[in-house]
Scaffold this motif. Structure first.
Motif, PDB file in Angstrom:
ATOM      1  N   GLY A  44       0.807  -1.211   0.000  1.00 27.58           N
ATOM      2  CA  GLY A  44       0.000   0.000   0.000  1.00 27.58           C
ATOM      3  C   GLY A  44       0.840   1.261   0.000  1.00 27.58           C
ATOM      4  N   VAL A  45       0.186   2.379  -0.319  1.00 23.76           N
ATOM      5  CA  VAL A  45       0.808   3.702  -0.198  1.00 23.76           C
ATOM      6  C   VAL A  45      -0.096   4.544   0.687  1.00 23.76           C
ATOM      7  CG1 VAL A  45      -0.270   4.457  -2.370  1.00 23.76           C
ATOM      8  CG2 VAL A  45       1.667   5.727  -1.445  1.00 23.76           C
ATOM      9  N   TRP A  46       0.504   5.161   1.680  1.00 25.09           N
ATOM     10  CA  TRP A  46      -0.240   5.963   2.650  1.00 25.09           C
ATOM     11  C   TRP A  46       0.520   7.272   2.853  1.00 25.09           C
ATOM     12  CZ3 TRP A  46      -0.174   5.685   8.612  1.00 25.09           C
ATOM     13  CH2 TRP A  46      -1.307   6.327   9.134  1.00 25.09           C
ATOM     14  N   HIS A  47      -0.103   8.397   2.497  1.00 21.09           N
ATOM     15  CA  HIS A  47       0.566   9.704   2.527  1.00 21.09           C
ATOM     16  C   HIS A  47       1.881   9.659   1.738  1.00 21.09           C
ATOM     17  CE1 HIS A  47      -2.346  11.125   5.402  1.00 21.09           C
ATOM     18  NE2 HIS A  47      -2.013  10.211   6.286  1.00 21.09           N
ATOM     19  N   ASN A  48       1.843   9.013   0.571  1.00 22.31           N
ATOM     20  CA  ASN A  48       2.992   8.888  -0.340  1.00 22.31           C
ATOM     21  C   ASN A  48       4.117   8.026   0.211  1.00 22.31           C
ATOM     22  OD1 ASN A  48       1.875  10.496  -2.411  1.00 22.31           O
ATOM     23  ND2 ASN A  48       2.510  12.367  -1.355  1.00 22.31           N
ATOM     24  N   GLU A  49       3.852   7.250   1.265  1.00 22.78           N
ATOM     25  CA  GLU A  49       4.845   6.318   1.811  1.00 22.78           C
ATOM     26  C   GLU A  49       4.365   4.881   1.599  1.00 22.78           C
ATOM     27  OE1 GLU A  49       5.740   7.089   5.869  1.00 22.78           O
ATOM     28  OE2 GLU A  49       6.201   9.215   5.556  1.00 22.78           O
ATOM     29  N   ILE A  50       5.306   3.992   1.311  1.00 18.67           N
ATOM     30  CA  ILE A  50       4.974   2.582   1.151  1.00 18.67           C
ATOM     31  C   ILE A  50       4.680   1.971   2.520  1.00 18.67           C
ATOM     32  CG2 ILE A  50       5.793   0.334   0.376  1.00 18.67           C
ATOM     33  CD1 ILE A  50       5.280   2.302  -1.892  1.00 18.67           C
ATOM     34  N   VAL A  51       3.551   1.265   2.633  1.00 20.56           N
ATOM     35  CA  VAL A  51       3.191   0.600   3.890  1.00 20.56           C
ATOM     36  C   VAL A  51       2.794  -0.845   3.594  1.00 20.56           C
ATOM     37  CG1 VAL A  51       2.473   2.703   5.093  1.00 20.56           C
ATOM     38  CG2 VAL A  51       0.796   1.428   3.741  1.00 20.56           C
ATOM     39  N   THR A  52       2.980  -1.704   4.590  1.00 18.33           N
ATOM     40  CA  THR A  52       2.644  -3.122   4.422  1.00 18.33           C
ATOM     41  C   THR A  52       1.418  -3.527   5.227  1.00 18.33           C
ATOM     42  OG1 THR A  52       4.151  -3.699   6.241  1.00 18.33           O
ATOM     43  CG2 THR A  52       5.048  -3.751   3.988  1.00 18.33           C
ATOM     44  N   HIS A  53       1.081  -2.735   6.283  1.00 19.31           N
ATOM     45  CA  HIS A  53      -0.028  -3.083   7.157  1.00 19.31           C
ATOM     46  C   HIS A  53      -0.976  -1.880   7.328  1.00 19.31           C
ATOM     47  CE1 HIS A  53       2.829  -6.259   8.086  1.00 19.31           C
ATOM     48  NE2 HIS A  53       1.845  -6.928   8.668  1.00 19.31           N
ATOM     49  N   HIS A  54      -2.244  -2.170   7.559  1.00 20.22           N
ATOM     50  CA  HIS A  54      -3.218  -1.115   7.800  1.00 20.22           C
ATOM     51  C   HIS A  54      -2.964  -0.506   9.176  1.00 20.22           C
ATOM     52  CE1 HIS A  54      -7.050   0.940   8.314  1.00 20.22           C
ATOM     53  NE2 HIS A  54      -7.299   0.739   7.035  1.00 20.22           N
ATOM     54  N   PRO A  55      -2.877   0.824   9.286  1.00 19.63           N
ATOM     55  CA  PRO A  55      -2.514   1.460  10.559  1.00 19.63           C
ATOM     56  C   PRO A  55      -3.556   1.293  11.658  1.00 19.63           C
ATOM     57  CG  PRO A  55      -3.216   3.118   8.976  1.00 19.63           C
ATOM     58  CD  PRO A  55      -3.109   1.821   8.229  1.00 19.63           C
ATOM     59  N   ASP A  56      -4.798   0.992  11.309  1.00 19.15           N
ATOM     60  CA  ASP A  56      -5.858   0.868  12.316  1.00 19.15           C
ATOM     61  C   ASP A  56      -6.182  -0.589  12.646  1.00 19.15           C
ATOM     62  OD1 ASP A  56      -6.314   3.746  12.372  1.00 19.15           O
ATOM     63  OD2 ASP A  56      -7.192   3.470  10.391  1.00 19.15           O
ATOM     64  N   THR A  57      -6.288  -1.434  11.613  1.00 18.93           N
ATOM     65  CA  THR A  57      -6.628  -2.840  11.853  1.00 18.93           C
ATOM     66  C   THR A  57      -5.385  -3.700  12.090  1.00 18.93           C
ATOM     67  OG1 THR A  57      -6.518  -3.533   9.529  1.00 18.93           O
ATOM     68  CG2 THR A  57      -8.575  -2.537  10.285  1.00 18.93           C
ATOM     69  N   LEU A  58      -4.217  -3.172  11.674  1.00 16.24           N
ATOM     70  CA  LEU A  58      -2.912  -3.834  11.837  1.00 16.24           C
ATOM     71  C   LEU A  58      -2.753  -5.082  10.971  1.00 16.24           C
ATOM     72  CD1 LEU A  58      -2.441  -3.550  15.726  1.00 16.24           C
ATOM     73  CD2 LEU A  58      -1.867  -1.895  13.938  1.00 16.24           C
ATOM     74  N   HIS A  59      -3.676  -5.291  10.047  1.00 18.63           N
ATOM     75  CA  HIS A  59      -3.579  -6.464   9.183  1.00 18.63           C
ATOM     76  C   HIS A  59      -2.763  -6.152   7.934  1.00 18.63           C
ATOM     77  CE1 HIS A  59      -6.163  -9.535  11.037  1.00 18.63           C
ATOM     78  NE2 HIS A  59      -6.824  -8.509  11.541  1.00 18.63           N
ATOM     79  N   GLU A  60      -2.150  -7.208   7.381  1.00 16.66           N
ATOM     80  CA  GLU A  60      -1.329  -7.060   6.188  1.00 16.66           C
ATOM     81  C   GLU A  60      -2.202  -6.692   4.992  1.00 16.66           C
ATOM     82  OE1 GLU A  60       2.289  -9.459   3.904  1.00 16.66           O
ATOM     83  OE2 GLU A  60       1.068 -10.458   5.421  1.00 16.66           O
ATOM     84  N   ILE A  61      -1.736  -5.749   4.203  1.00 19.01           N
ATOM     85  CA  ILE A  61      -2.501  -5.253   3.059  1.00 19.01           C
ATOM     86  C   ILE A  61      -2.331  -6.148   1.840  1.00 19.01           C
ATOM     87  CG2 ILE A  61      -2.686  -3.333   1.418  1.00 19.01           C
ATOM     88  CD1 ILE A  61      -1.786  -1.501   3.763  1.00 19.01           C
ATOM     89  N   GLU A  62      -1.134  -6.644   1.644  1.00 16.50           N
ATOM     90  CA  GLU A  62      -0.819  -7.437   0.458  1.00 16.50           C
ATOM     91  C   GLU A  62      -1.459  -8.818   0.516  1.00 16.50           C
ATOM     92  OE1 GLU A  62       3.151  -8.763  -2.108  1.00 16.50           O
ATOM     93  OE2 GLU A  62       3.322  -7.432  -0.381  1.00 16.50           O
ATOM     94  N   GLY A  63      -1.878  -9.316  -0.661  1.00 19.88           N
ATOM     95  CA  GLY A  63      -2.351 -10.695  -0.753  1.00 19.88           C
ATOM     96  C   GLY A  63      -3.849 -10.886  -0.650  1.00 19.88           C
ATOM     97  N   VAL A  64      -4.617  -9.802  -0.654  1.00 18.65           N
ATOM     98  CA  VAL A  64      -6.079  -9.908  -0.628  1.00 18.65           C
ATOM     99  C   VAL A  64      -6.580 -10.064  -2.069  1.00 18.65           C
ATOM    100  CG1 VAL A  64      -8.256  -8.791  -0.023  1.00 18.65           C
ATOM    101  CG2 VAL A  64      -6.245  -8.497   1.460  1.00 18.65           C
ATOM    102  N   THR A  65      -7.309 -11.138  -2.338  1.00 15.99           N
ATOM    103  CA  THR A  65      -7.828 -11.373  -3.684  1.00 15.99           C
ATOM    104  C   THR A  65      -9.210 -10.752  -3.817  1.00 15.99           C
ATOM    105  OG1 THR A  65      -6.595 -13.447  -3.893  1.00 15.99           O
ATOM    106  CG2 THR A  65      -8.439 -13.104  -5.407  1.00 15.99           C
ATOM    107  N   ILE A  66      -9.341  -9.824  -4.754  1.00 13.13           N
ATOM    108  CA  ILE A  66     -10.604  -9.126  -4.968  1.00 13.13           C
ATOM    109  C   ILE A  66     -11.550 -10.025  -5.766  1.00 13.13           C
ATOM    110  CG2 ILE A  66     -11.693  -7.102  -6.015  1.00 13.13           C
ATOM    111  CD1 ILE A  66      -9.041  -5.633  -5.622  1.00 13.13           C
TER     112      ILE A  66
END
Length: 311
Positions: free
Chosen positions: A206-228
């Protein structure tokens, strides 16, 4: 500093000036802008082309309509209020419950009917419209987002943005609400944009405020690997929106509803460029990929197949 510019060019990163001149001005006829800048027109156009959209409950055109707000919404307890000509997620109220004579918003705030009417009155005056012109207010179905996003979204409804160039879907991301974004899927307000693999429909980092992030800041779960889910249908809707509007450079925003599947939420004739950060690939590179067939007569399915076969 020149070497940074050269590096970005080599990566095929599209800058804002190039986007404006080479894509928006070149492929978007200005007379077609009202089809996407006015969300009421967009919704009616989509319905005419059998593109699924959230149900429109009512349109408030005037203070006279506003006075009978509760009658117009037919005592519904869940709905979304939005400016017809708004931008950037401003002026949107997401109502999730009606309790103790109060409307409860997705962020937990409680508003009286008079406070809701005041917000509508402000919206009608043009407080949230493009250019500050008088506006209309839409009241529509509140999407019940698919459980697939439950662990990577805070309160609000996530959406999927697909960039389409002359009907070819070339890049996508999912926008995930956060506490900072007040539960809205808007990057400028603090939502996360996660890149999406066009072939698989699976989220990247993910990108959050133009920074690369791997986890959601509120739920703390990993962002990558979710199949839509319904990914091919998402691409098909996005591609068909070009045929519907004839806008050659288009951002198509989709939502995934538990009961109704993918639905087109709104369209953007000037989509932003953060999607390149989320995908770590440049839009110019994707444009070069479709350039050989850009002017060929192809239907939506053929355009999608072409793109996926070359990734």
């Amino acid at each position: 500093m020149w070497w940074r510019w050269l590096r970005l060019k080599q990566m095929g990163v599209l800058g804002i000036n190039n986007r404006n001149l080479s894509f928006i001005q070149r492929y978007n006829t200005r007379t077609h802008y009202p089809l996407v800048d006015d969300k009421v027109k967009t919704k009616k156009l989509a319905q005419a082309h059998d593109v699924k959209v959230p149900t429109l409950y009512t349109v408030i055109h005037s203070e006279h309509d506003n006075k009978v707000f509760s009658k117009l919404i037919q005592n519904r307890a869940q709905f979304v209020i939005k400016p017809a000509q708004g931008a950037g997620g401003e002026g949107i109220l997401v109502v999730t419950h009606y309790i103790n004579n109060r409307y409860r918003l997705s962020n937990g705030k409680l508003l009286t009917e008079d406070e809701i009417k005041y917000h509508i009155s402000t919206t009608l005056s043009g407080a949230y419209s493009l250019g500050g012109y008088p506006d209309k207010v839409m009241v529509e179905y509140l999407v019940q987002f698919d459980d697939v996003f439950e662990k990577v979204a805070y309160q609000g409804v996530p959406d999927v943005r697909v960039i389409v160039i002359k009907g070819f879907p070339v890049m996508a991301m999912v926008r995930l609400p956060t506490q900072a974004s007040n539960g809205k899927a808007n990057l400028h307000q603090g939502a996360i944009g996660a890149g999406v693999d066009l072939k698989t429909g699976q989220t990247l980092h993910g990108v959050w405020h133009n920074e690369i992030v791997t986890h959601h800041p509120d739920t703390l779960h990993e962002i990558e690997g979710v199949t839509i889910p319904y990914w091919k249908e998402c691409l098909l809707i996005a591609s068909r929106c070009y045929d519907m509007t004839k806008l050659g450079y288009l951002g198509v925003d989709l939502v995934l509803d538990k009961a109704h599947g993918p639905m087109m939420l709104e369209l953007n004739a000037r989509p932003g460029l953060n999607i390149q950060i989320a995908n770590q690939v440049g839009l110019q590179r994707r444009f070069d990929m479709i350039k050989p067939v850009l002017d060929k007569e192809m239907d939506a399915k053929a355009r999608i197949e072409y793109v996926l076969s070359r990734l």
